[in-house]
Design a protein around this motif. Structure first.
Motif, mmCIF file in Angstrom:
data_model
loop_
_atom_site.group_PDB
_atom_site.id
_atom_site.type_symbol
_atom_site.label_atom_id
_atom_site.label_comp_id
_atom_site.label_asym_id
_atom_site.label_seq_id
_atom_site.Cartn_x
_atom_site.Cartn_y
_atom_site.Cartn_z
ATOM 1 N N SER A 99 0.822 -1.207 0.000
ATOM 2 C CA SER A 99 0.000 0.000 0.000
ATOM 3 C C SER A 99 0.860 1.262 0.000
ATOM 4 C CB SER A 99 -0.904 0.007 1.242
ATOM 5 O OG SER A 99 -0.106 0.097 2.420
ATOM 6 N N GLU A 101 0.591 3.503 2.217
ATOM 7 C CA GLU A 101 0.989 3.686 3.618
ATOM 8 C C GLU A 101 2.312 2.972 3.899
ATOM 9 O OE1 GLU A 101 -1.509 3.711 7.671
ATOM 10 O OE2 GLU A 101 -1.443 1.744 6.699
ATOM 11 N N SER A 276 -12.129 12.121 -6.088
ATOM 12 C CA SER A 276 -12.590 11.521 -4.825
ATOM 13 C C SER A 276 -13.850 10.690 -5.012
ATOM 14 C CB SER A 276 -12.851 12.611 -3.781
ATOM 15 O OG SER A 276 -11.666 13.328 -3.498
ATOM 16 N N THR A 327 -7.651 4.689 -3.755
ATOM 17 C CA THR A 327 -6.376 4.692 -3.043
ATOM 18 C C THR A 327 -6.035 6.129 -2.681
ATOM 19 O OG1 THR A 327 -4.073 3.947 -3.124
ATOM 20 C CG2 THR A 327 -5.005 4.797 -5.169
ATOM 21 N N ALA A 328 -4.781 6.388 -2.341
ATOM 22 C CA ALA A 328 -4.399 7.711 -1.852
ATOM 23 C C ALA A 328 -3.124 8.191 -2.522
ATOM 24 C CB ALA A 328 -4.205 7.690 -0.337
ATOM 25 N N TYR A 341 -2.664 12.161 3.570
ATOM 26 C CA TYR A 341 -3.121 11.177 2.595
ATOM 27 C C TYR A 341 -4.379 11.714 1.923
ATOM 28 C CZ TYR A 341 0.033 7.717 4.704
ATOM 29 O OH TYR A 341 1.132 7.035 5.162
ATOM 30 N N GLY A 343 -6.991 10.349 0.359
ATOM 31 C CA GLY A 343 -7.683 9.104 0.081
ATOM 32 C C GLY A 343 -7.303 8.031 1.080
ATOM 33 N N ASP A 344 -7.579 6.776 0.714
ATOM 34 C CA ASP A 344 -7.335 5.621 1.576
ATOM 35 C C ASP A 344 -5.939 5.061 1.296
ATOM 36 O OD1 ASP A 344 -7.283 3.288 3.030
ATOM 37 O OD2 ASP A 344 -9.024 2.371 2.057
ATOM 38 N N THR A 346 -4.436 2.501 2.564
ATOM 39 C CA THR A 346 -4.268 1.076 2.871
ATOM 40 C C THR A 346 -4.620 0.174 1.685
ATOM 41 O OG1 THR A 346 -6.521 0.835 3.757
ATOM 42 C CG2 THR A 346 -4.797 1.548 5.295
ATOM 43 N N THR A 347 -5.144 0.743 0.604
ATOM 44 C CA THR A 347 -5.518 -0.048 -0.567
ATOM 45 C C THR A 347 -4.269 -0.571 -1.279
ATOM 46 O OG1 THR A 347 -7.470 1.335 -0.866
ATOM 47 C CG2 THR A 347 -6.792 0.007 -2.745
#
Length: 378
Positions: A99, A101, A276, A327-328, A341, A343-344, A346-347
């Motif tokens: 990811s 992250e 988004s 995702t981010a 970040y 967005g997310d 962790t995707t």
């Protein structure tokens, strides 16, 4: 008759980005952001979307691709083939997700890294390896993967164009020169790797090998897509406008997705724009073709007659570099102490593009005759 006129007018109105001025990020020279801006779609408010974007001067910042598999194996020495590691704190095993992250935790120790962009596609969702054509340090490691969305190849630095600048006596350009090749599948894409480069468009007009030298000289390339804004004189849908690849008819056939789009503009800047909400390619193209996106600023490199005056604003070309799963983008916080970040994070992602303060080294150039430039603005 009045109702018909109004309907036609609405169809031609651009997607409008509201309250969207670019702002300098972290006091960095030539690095700007827009965060959580609104793109209105006047004829259909349900298609409106929020977006965040960054752009930068290529003489001040450089970009580089990393495969997530490489990042994770550098970060975790004991990582198993299926991405299991032993957590030193709990002494329990865990599966590491490829990811943004995880990438930020490993790559952000370099203070010159400003942002990470999800970049590229995998054959299977969640995989940590990039699908499609890859060229690394001058070596072709993978061929063309025939998937409908993978209809472009991104060249990170057009060495052939650097050579031609020298041949014209322009002097060196102290930054990367991006170039986008198009792919045309001569039959239905079969989701398999292809032998040779027959699908890569190297011709221009009557010259069947116009961009062959550009392709051969490029040391690093990745297959991406869909194209959103067409480069050069590449044809668009008949019901589209300007350089926008997809026409209005695709709205009824296409499934919208959140996506990240890379845009090369007529200021010479490289942009990364993340929606988004699930967004149609046509609407994304209209945003990037609107004066509002560029704060209504006059283009630094106006379009010439040889390009047919196709640009509606300051767009040059654009291509989707991530889609399907939300995702981010990771961007170093304005206080330089953390990360934001968009967005997310962790995707799973297959690849990551780092944007860092420039340490660009001029490529070694061989003598070359002065020929037509492969770049539209350099």
């Amino acid at each position: 008759m009045r109702a018909i006129s109004v309907s036609i007018f609405l169809l031609l109105m651009p997607v409008v980005g509201l309250a969207e001025s670019w702002s300098e990020h972290m006091g960095l020279n030539s690095f700007w952001v827009k965060h959580s801006r609104f793109a209105d779609v006047p004829e259909d408010t349900e298609r409106a979307f929020d977006y965040s974007a960054l752009r930068f001067n290529r003489e001040n910042f450089v970009y580089q691709i990393h495969e997530m598999d490489d990042i994770l194996r550098d970060a975790y020495e004991d990582l198993s083939p299926d991405y299991v590691t032993l957590d030193a704190g709990t002494e329990q095993s865990r599966v590491v997700t490829p990811s943004i992250e995880e990438a930020w935790q490993f790559l952000s120790s370099d203070p010159d890294v400003i942002a990470l962009i999800p970049f590229g596609f995998s054959e299977v969702a969640g995989e940590a390896r990039l699908a499609g054509l890859r060229k690394e340090d001058g070596q072709m490691t993978q061929g063309v993967f025939a998937a409908p969305n993978l209809n472009a190849v991104f060249c990170f630095d057009d060495i052939d164009e650097h050579r031609k600048r020298t041949g014209r006596g322009w002097g060196p350009y102290n930054g990367q020169i991006p170039f986008l090749f198009t792919i045309t599948y001569q039959q239905s894409a079969n989701y398999r790797y292809q032998e040779g480069l027959d699908f890569v468009d190297l011709a221009s007009g009557a010259n069947p090998t116009r961009f062959a030298e550009t392709f051969d000289s490029c040391n690093d390339m990745v297959q991406v897509g869909y194209r959103v804004i067409e480069p050069r004189l590449v044809e668009t849908d008949s019901d589209s406008e300007g350089r926008i690849s997809n026409g209005r008819a695709t709205l009824s056939a296409e499934r919208p997705f959140q996506r990240i789009v890379m845009l090369y503009d007529r200021f010479g800047y490289l942009n990364f724009v993340k929606s988004s909400e699930a967004t149609f390619l046509y609407d994304f193209g209209r945003l990037l073709s609107s004066d509002e996106y560029y704060d209504s600023e006059a283009c630094a490199f106006p379009e010439t007659r040889t390009s047919g005056f196709r640009s509606l604003s300051c767009e040059l070309w654009a291509v989707s570099v991530h889609a399907f799963d939300p995702t981010a983008i990771a961007i170093r916080s304005a206080n330089d102490r953390g990360v934001d970040y968009w967005g997310d994070p962790t995707t799973p992602v297959a690849g990551v593009l780092t944007i860092r303060k420039s340490d660009y080294v001029q490529p070694r150039l061989e003598d070359v005759d002065q020929t037509t430039s492969s770049s539209e603005i350099e």
